[in-house]
Write a protein that holds these residues in place. Sequence first.
Motif, short mmCIF file in Angstrom:
data_model
loop_
_atom_site.label_atom_id
_atom_site.label_comp_id
_atom_site.label_asym_id
_atom_site.label_seq_id
_atom_site.Cartn_x
_atom_site.Cartn_y
_atom_site.Cartn_z
N ILE A 1 37.49 37.92 36.17
CA ILE A 1 38.90 37.57 36.02
C ILE A 1 39.64 38.09 37.25
O ILE A 1 39.35 39.18 37.75
N ARG B 1 46.95 34.32 37.30
CA ARG B 1 45.94 33.48 36.64
C ARG B 1 45.22 34.17 35.50
O ARG B 1 44.35 33.57 34.86
N GLN C 1 42.87 32.13 32.89
CA GLN C 1 41.42 32.31 33.00
C GLN C 1 40.84 32.87 31.71
O GLN C 1 39.74 32.49 31.29
N ARG D 1 37.89 31.44 29.20
CA ARG D 1 36.74 32.24 28.80
C ARG D 1 36.63 32.32 27.28
O ARG D 1 35.52 32.25 26.72
#
Length: 217
Positions: free
Chosen positions: A166, A172, A176, A180
């Motif tokens: 990450i 982000r 992200q 995930r």
Amino acid sequence: MAMLPGNARPPGIALFARAPQAGAAKTRLIPALGAAGAARLQRRLTLQALATAQRAELGRITLWATPDTGQRFFRAVQRRCDIDLRSQPAGDLGARMAAAFAAQAGPLLLIGCDCPVLRAADLVMAAQALRHPGPGGNDAVFIPVDDGGYMLVGLCCPQPRLFEDIDWGSERVMAQTRLRLSALGLRWRELPSLWDLDRPEDLVRLATLPGFAAWQR
């Protein structure tokens, strides 16, 4: 003890905190506050986050300290507040968070000290979101922040892959993390977003909060 629906076990609370050392704490705010002022703010924010966690009346609180538990501030807090105290391990933020969840036998909420608007009620709502793990329930809960990250993550059980690869510190992070979560087949809930204190411009909002208008005096 906060009341959770059913017979759910209240999650523990992990609090990540940096020692309020001048020059090493809230470094992005040093241009506006000076090194000593930034350290005083770090101390104030840590104590407020701890008080919020205590008011939630959930599970045991563990303060994960950096650079280590030998700092006088952390020792004093442990004696006064009857909390557990552990040093954050080496590694990036993801590795350190994964270690905190691995150390917990059961559900856990993890927070930092940078969100002065966090309330005990927010922690209770996060705990309620984890009360039904498995099919039809939530494996994780988050409180996003408006810079693209999150200030709370709660898990029913450790999920170390959730924190791998990450871009920590970027806008982000939450996006992200959602990808995930989906890739891992996890169910999650996001509570209303809050703001955290990270940049000099955030000090304007901080000054509007009760008890913070004159915190430097």
